[in-house]
Design an enzyme around this catalytic site. Structure first.
Site, short mmCIF file in Angstrom:
data_model
loop_
_atom_site.label_atom_id
_atom_site.label_comp_id
_atom_site.label_asym_id
_atom_site.label_seq_id
_atom_site.Cartn_x
_atom_site.Cartn_y
_atom_site.Cartn_z
N HIS A 163 0.84 -1.22 0.00
CA HIS A 163 0.00 0.00 0.00
C HIS A 163 0.87 1.26 0.00
CE1 HIS A 163 -3.27 -2.77 1.23
NE2 HIS A 163 -2.32 -3.31 2.00
N SER A 284 14.21 21.71 -16.61
CA SER A 284 12.99 22.48 -16.83
C SER A 284 13.37 23.79 -17.49
CB SER A 284 12.29 22.74 -15.50
OG SER A 284 11.46 23.87 -15.59
N LYS A 290 15.55 21.96 -11.50
CA LYS A 290 14.92 20.67 -11.78
C LYS A 290 15.81 19.67 -12.51
CE LYS A 290 11.23 19.50 -11.09
NZ LYS A 290 9.92 19.80 -11.67
N ASN A 292 14.54 16.08 -14.03
CA ASN A 292 13.35 15.24 -14.14
C ASN A 292 13.67 13.88 -14.74
OD1 ASN A 292 11.77 17.39 -13.19
ND2 ASN A 292 11.62 18.24 -15.26
N GLU A 297 9.62 8.16 -16.98
CA GLU A 297 8.25 8.68 -17.15
C GLU A 297 7.71 8.31 -18.52
OE1 GLU A 297 7.43 12.80 -15.63
OE2 GLU A 297 9.53 12.68 -15.11
N TYR A 324 -9.43 -13.70 -45.87
CA TYR A 324 -8.74 -12.42 -45.79
C TYR A 324 -9.70 -11.26 -46.00
CZ TYR A 324 -5.76 -8.44 -46.81
OH TYR A 324 -5.19 -7.21 -46.78
N LYS A 332 -0.46 -3.54 -39.31
CA LYS A 332 0.97 -3.25 -39.38
C LYS A 332 1.44 -2.11 -38.52
CE LYS A 332 0.89 -5.39 -43.70
NZ LYS A 332 -0.55 -5.64 -43.40
N1 ARG Z 1 -1.39 -4.57 -48.29
C1 ARG Z 1 -2.19 -5.72 -47.99
C2 ARG Z 1 -2.15 -6.00 -46.50
O1 ARG Z 1 -1.39 -5.43 -45.85
C3 ARG Z 1 -1.68 -6.90 -48.73
C4 ARG Z 1 -2.72 -7.92 -49.03
C5 ARG Z 1 -3.73 -7.36 -49.93
N2 ARG Z 1 -4.60 -8.34 -50.47
C6 ARG Z 1 -5.72 -7.99 -51.10
N3 ARG Z 1 -6.42 -8.93 -51.59
N4 ARG Z 1 -6.13 -6.75 -51.19
O2 ARG Z 1 -2.92 -6.75 -46.00
#
Ligand code: ARG
Length: 463
Positions: A163, A284, A290, A292, A297, A324, A332
């Site tokens: 605590h 600062s 200061k 920091n 952080e 897909y 990504k």
């Molecule tokens: N740039 C696409 C991705 O990152 C690649 C695959 C695309 N495939 C498609 N059928 N449009 O997923």
């Protein structure tokens, strides 16, 4: 040669009667971020081409041309000479188009028996496998730094907290080794996740597989995959391996965020337990005094981002029907940012731990202020035959009296202590010191200096 007059992407222009707007192009393109997959994309393509030749679908001349062209492209990409084009949408189409521009028809044959769907799934897995290996190196560096610091402070007394109130004495070395354990589990999680990342989707093609006599094991061997994804629909569509990576990464960050919070508290003059090397701090613009702790952080702050990426990936996946969907392109940026942030954090952290100056006197003074040995006094009474609940009550009263007198338990004269219980005699002072308290916890996993040294020896073996 393409006879298309439309300015849409060359890969499918034959199907469309009007071009996409600039905004649609920008909205749907992934090249601004997936260019980072280029090296993995080329690796995957070379393995695919070698397989096509191996099964008799691609001639030796074509394979040689592809190898030569890809080597040149790789050199261009590494030298930052490659010009990425938004018109080519993503890394796969950019590389294929550049290859074809270099070597002609052999470049156009590369995509035989393959789709960007299995291609991108392969690229991400290769990327993540590499990332995990770099992260494991970073985790190990932090663990080594923790053990090194713990070794210097196997005997250093500090207050252990619950605590955020002083609870019982611990050694600073023991405290640091708690983080060693967290990181050890993080490394286990990464390694376990790596096994599921390291499987080959290629061969699934768009979703249903391909009519060519492909040899998927051949490709898996070329790319060092441990196994081949067993179902084509699953192979191109699921990103669970990325989600579990992201969860494992969020846990690493969470552990480092907890340690950061402690470093920040300990560096505050209110604690004054440590100092951090100047190179991890900033000043600062208005307050000249200061210093920091910006790096810890920001580790704490960036953990929020990484946790957010995990939620983003889970949410990305939850509504997708097989197989897909373009949604997956959104995997990504969160993944790249997770890897970049985690690798940087681990690299900085290992160095930062070597820049921690410990102030044992301040730690010891804090132990002496917080009645940290009250439990030891209760245990002492129990050993003299007092039931634990009664002992607890006796010590609580003694603490209240000592607090009112502004003194520590160890400062009360024997006669005063005996007023709380006749079971107390002059051997009590041995258990009231922090060192006595530490030494008493000499079992496996305990905070006694000799156990901390044993734990350090085991930790070094595990590294
Ligand atoms: N740039 C696409 C991705 O990152 C690649 C695959 C695309 N495939 C498609 N059928 N449009 O997923």
């Amino acid at each position: 040669m393409s006879t298309s007059k439309t300015p849409t992407s060359g890969a499918w222009s034959g199907r469309f009667s009007e071009p996409v707007s600039e905004l649609v192009k920008r909205y749907t393109a992934s090249i601004p971020f997936d260019y980072r997959l280029a090296e993995f994309d080329i690796q995957g393509s070379l393995a695919h081409a070698a397989m096509l030749h191996h099964v008799g679908v691609l001639s030796k001349d074509d394979l040689d041309a592809i190898r030569r062209g890809m080597a040149e492209l790789l050199a261009d990409i590494r030298a930052n000479r490659f010009v990425w084009s938004l018109d080519k949408e993503d890394v796969h189409l950019n590389i294929e188009a550049a290859l074809t521009a270099k070597i002609g028809d052999a470049g156009k044959r590369l995509h035989t028996g393959r789709s960007r769907n299995d291609q991108v799934a392969t690229d991400i897995r290769l990327y993540l496998r590499d990332a995990i290996d770099r992260i494991l190196v970073g985790i190990k560096a932090c663990q080594t730094a923790l053990v090194d610091l713990a070794e210097q402070h196997a005997d250093t007394v500090m207050p252990g907290f619950t605590h955020l109130q002083v609870a019982q004495p611990v050694t600073f070395g023991h405290h640091l080794l708690a983080y060693f354990e967290m990181l050890a589990r993080d490394a286990e999680r990464m390694l376990d996740c790596r096994r599921r990342v390291n499987r080959l989707p290629l061969g699934a093609a768009a979703l249903a597989g391909t009519s060519y006599p492909i040899d998927r094991q051949f490709v898996a061997d070329q790319l060092g995959f441990e196994a081949v994804c067993e179902n084509s629909l699953d192979a191109v569509s699921d990103r669970d391996f990325a989600i579990e990576f992201s969860a494992a990464a969020a846990l690493v960050m969470t552990h480092l965020s907890r340690l950061s919070e402690e470093l920040i508290l300990w560096m505050s003059p209110r604690f004054g337990f440590i100092d951090l090397a100047d190179r991890f701090c900033t000043g600062s613009s208005i307050m000249p005094q200061k210093k920091n702790p910006d790096v810890p952080e920001l580790v704490r702050g960036k953990t929020g981002r990484i946790n957010g990426h995990l939620v983003a990936l889970l949410t990305l996946m939850k509504g997708q029907p097989l197989a897909y969907n373009k949604d997956n392109q959104e995997d990504k940026e969160p993944l790249f940012d997770t890897v970049d942030t985690l690798v940087d954090t681990l690299t900085l952290y290992a160095d930062m731990l070597t820049g921690v100056t410990v102030k044992p006197d301040a730690m010891r003074a804090a132990v002496l202020q917080g009645f940290a040995t009250a439990t030891d006094l209760a245990d002492y009474l129990v050993k003299k035959g007092v039931p634990f609940r009664d002992a607890h009550e006796i010590v609580a009263r003694a603490v209240r009296a000592a607090e009112a007198a502004g003194r520590d338990l160890a400062d009360l004269p024997l006669a005063e202590l005996q007023a709380f219980s006749p079971a107390i005699s002059d051997d009590v002072y041995a258990v009231l010191t922090p060192e006595g308290s530490l030494a008493a916890r000499g079992h496996f996993g305990g905070t006694a200096p000799k156990q901390v040294r044993a734990a350090i020896a085991r930790a070094r073996k595990r590294l």
